[in-house]
Design a protein around this motif. Structure first.
Motif, PDB file in Angstrom:
ATOM      1  N   ALA A 198     -33.904   9.450 -26.373  1.00 15.92           N
ATOM      2  CA  ALA A 198     -33.428   8.236 -25.866  1.00 15.92           C
ATOM      3  C   ALA A 198     -34.469   7.174 -25.580  1.00 15.92           C
ATOM      4  CB  ALA A 198     -32.606   8.373 -24.455  1.00 15.92           C
ATOM      5  N   CYS A 199     -35.827   7.890 -24.861  1.00 19.84           N
ATOM      6  CA  CYS A 199     -36.833   7.062 -24.726  1.00 19.84           C
ATOM      7  C   CYS A 199     -37.396   6.554 -26.124  1.00 19.84           C
ATOM      8  CB  CYS A 199     -37.813   7.745 -24.093  1.00 19.84           C
ATOM      9  SG  CYS A 199     -37.341   8.527 -22.422  1.00 19.84           S
ATOM     10  N   ARG A 200     -37.525   7.323 -27.102  1.00 16.42           N
ATOM     11  CA  ARG A 200     -37.984   7.088 -28.312  1.00 16.42           C
ATOM     12  C   ARG A 200     -37.194   5.855 -28.924  1.00 16.42           C
ATOM     13  NH1 ARG A 200     -37.638  11.364 -30.678  1.00 16.42           N
ATOM     14  NH2 ARG A 200     -39.538  12.454 -29.699  1.00 16.42           N
ATOM     15  N   SER A 201     -36.020   6.203 -28.947  1.00 16.14           N
ATOM     16  CA  SER A 201     -34.837   5.067 -29.588  1.00 16.14           C
ATOM     17  C   SER A 201     -35.060   3.719 -28.794  1.00 16.14           C
ATOM     18  CB  SER A 201     -33.524   5.693 -29.576  1.00 16.14           C
ATOM     19  OG  SER A 201     -32.538   4.849 -29.796  1.00 16.14           O
ATOM     20  N   ASN A 202     -35.378   3.866 -27.654  1.00 17.79           N
ATOM     21  CA  ASN A 202     -35.259   2.466 -26.820  1.00 17.79           C
ATOM     22  C   ASN A 202     -36.715   1.709 -27.154  1.00 17.79           C
ATOM     23  OD1 ASN A 202     -32.997   2.584 -25.287  1.00 17.79           O
ATOM     24  ND2 ASN A 202     -33.811   3.615 -23.694  1.00 17.79           N
ATOM     25  N   THR A 203     -37.696   2.703 -27.320  1.00 17.35           N
ATOM     26  CA  THR A 203     -39.144   2.094 -27.693  1.00 17.35           C
ATOM     27  C   THR A 203     -39.043   1.346 -29.067  1.00 17.35           C
ATOM     28  OG1 THR A 203     -40.071   3.516 -26.296  1.00 17.35           O
ATOM     29  CG2 THR A 203     -41.528   2.573 -27.827  1.00 17.35           C
ATOM     30  N   VAL A 204     -38.400   2.244 -30.047  1.00 10.79           N
ATOM     31  CA  VAL A 204     -38.341   1.774 -31.634  1.00 10.79           C
ATOM     32  C   VAL A 204     -37.549   0.570 -31.520  1.00 10.79           C
ATOM     33  CG1 VAL A 204     -37.567   2.570 -33.781  1.00 10.79           C
ATOM     34  CG2 VAL A 204     -38.780   3.762 -32.522  1.00 10.79           C
ATOM     35  N   ASN A 205     -36.198   0.586 -30.917  1.00 12.51           N
ATOM     36  CA  ASN A 205     -35.373  -0.681 -30.958  1.00 12.51           C
ATOM     37  C   ASN A 205     -36.004  -1.829 -30.392  1.00 12.51           C
ATOM     38  OD1 ASN A 205     -33.414   1.079 -32.061  1.00 12.51           O
ATOM     39  ND2 ASN A 205     -32.560   1.504 -30.360  1.00 12.51           N
TER      40      ASN A 205
END
Length: 383
Positions: free
Chosen positions: A119-126
């Motif tokens: 979730a953290c990685r997805s938010n950062t990428v998005n």
């Protein structure tokens, strides 16, 4: 497992976080020099924008067309200074998540932490994609004009003339480096804070998992007293874990609440100023699309804060349900009293606030958008 590695990588690229592997004096010197250059580019660009804002303060249209970016740059400069000043606290927060009590003990707990990391990685990428897309539109727009027009990506006061082509390209490069660095700083700082909220949610899920599985520690080959002793040890660990989560949340709140307050204020004002700016551009023009993408990035930044702040509130309250749903009837009186203490403390939800003023929740998100709409109406009538 590393905690929020993408955020630290972006900070490193921006010159805000020197890697631990740079242990030699030479590597430290070069990285510190790089940090000074990066910070100088950011702050000088912000200063030039401030002068332009001051010179056009009486004109509402000129003010709003540049105010949204200036406020964003002010927020970025504050985040840069905050990251430098709070480095030790950030390290302490990260180390709290490396504590033995926070480490997974089985596959289910590992899965919870993996989901949090994803979730953290997805938010950062998005967020990175949205912000970098808006930056690309900002930088590409001026290239569509004739080079003789000398159109820069952003309005700013300049103490020199752009009549010389090399001077124009150097100024263009300065603004490009400044806005790219600002975008990376925003992505890293905003997703780091929201990432810590996600980690808090993960630790609360692990705590609920341990409480729910407390009765599974029973082994028929063990004596009843031995079983109770083992369960009592697990319960004490759960109590320490619960206290650890509260301390972690309090430290995060103390370290970042002013940054969140500043970001909420900036987001509220930027939402209304970008809406006003949209009214002055032709539909589906490059400028219109640029402002739309920028608007989405600001709304997403605010949503990430409020969404996960709301999740922490809900999950901290759910600890009470986890205690009640477990097999507590057969436990001795002393352990029941401990469980009651956990339930009483869980009734006080963990909340992240912006400057101890506004609680980060979905209700606050709606309230900020309403405030932005009200401000938009006021500015529109005065223009």
């Amino acid at each position: 497992m590393e905690i929020l590695p993408l955020c630290f990588k972006f900070w490193t690229i921006c010159g805000l976080w020197r890697p631990v592997r740079y242990y030699s004096s030479v590597s430290k010197f070069f990285y510190d020099s790089y940090s000074c250059v990066t910070v100088l580019v950011l702050f000088s660009f912000t200063l030039l924008e401030f002068v332009d804002i001051a010179l056009n303060f009486g004109n509402v249209d000129d003010f709003t067309s540049n105010a949204f970016l200036f406020l964003t740059m002010i927020g970025v400069c504050y985040k840069v200074a905050h990251t430098f000043m709070k480095r030790l606290q950030i390290i302490c927060i990260r180390d709290m998540l490396y504590d033995e009590i926070c480490r997974p003990e089985n596959m289910e707990e590992q899965r919870i932490l993996d989901n949090c990391a994803n979730a953290c990685r997805s938010n950062t990428v998005n967020l990175g994609i949205i912000i970098m897309s808006s930056i690309v539109f900002f930088l590409v727009g001026p290239l569509l004009h004739d080079v003789n027009d000398r159109v820069l990506p952003f309005r700013a006061w300049l103490p020199y003339s752009l009549s010389s082509l090399p001077v124009f390209y150097l100024t263009y490069l300065h603004q490009s480096l400044a806005i790219i660095s600002a975008g990376l700083v925003s992505v890293a700082s905003d997703t780091f804070i929201s990432g810590l909220m996600i980690q808090a949610c993960g630790q609360l899920d692990i705590l609920k998992c341990r409480l729910a599985n407390l009765h599974e520690s029973h082994n028929f080959e063990m004596a009843i007293n031995d079983t109770f002793h083992r369960e009592e040890a697990i319960l004490k660990m759960c109590i320490r874990h619960h206290n650890h989560i509260f301390k972690f949340a309090a430290l995060v709140e103390k370290t970042f609440n002013h940054v969140v307050l500043f970001q909420c204020f900036i987001s509220a004002f930027v939402v209304c100023t970008t809406t006003l700016t949209l009214l002055n551009h032709q539909l589906l023009s490059i400028e219109f699309i640029t402002i739309i993408v920028y608007f989405l990035s600001i709304v997403f930044q605010l949503l990430v804060y409020c969404w996960y702040g709301n999740e922490v509130i809900l999950k901290s309250i759910e600890v009470t349900d986890a205690v009640f749903e477990m097999d507590w009837i057969r436990l001795p009186a002393s352990m029941k009293k401990d469980l009651i203490m956990i339930m009483m403390r869980a009734e006080r939800a963990i909340k992240f606030t912006s400057g101890y003023v506004l609680t980060l929740s979905l209700d606050s998100y709606v309230a900020i958008l309403k405030l932005s709409y009200t401000t938009f109406n006021v500015l529109q009538r005065s223009s």
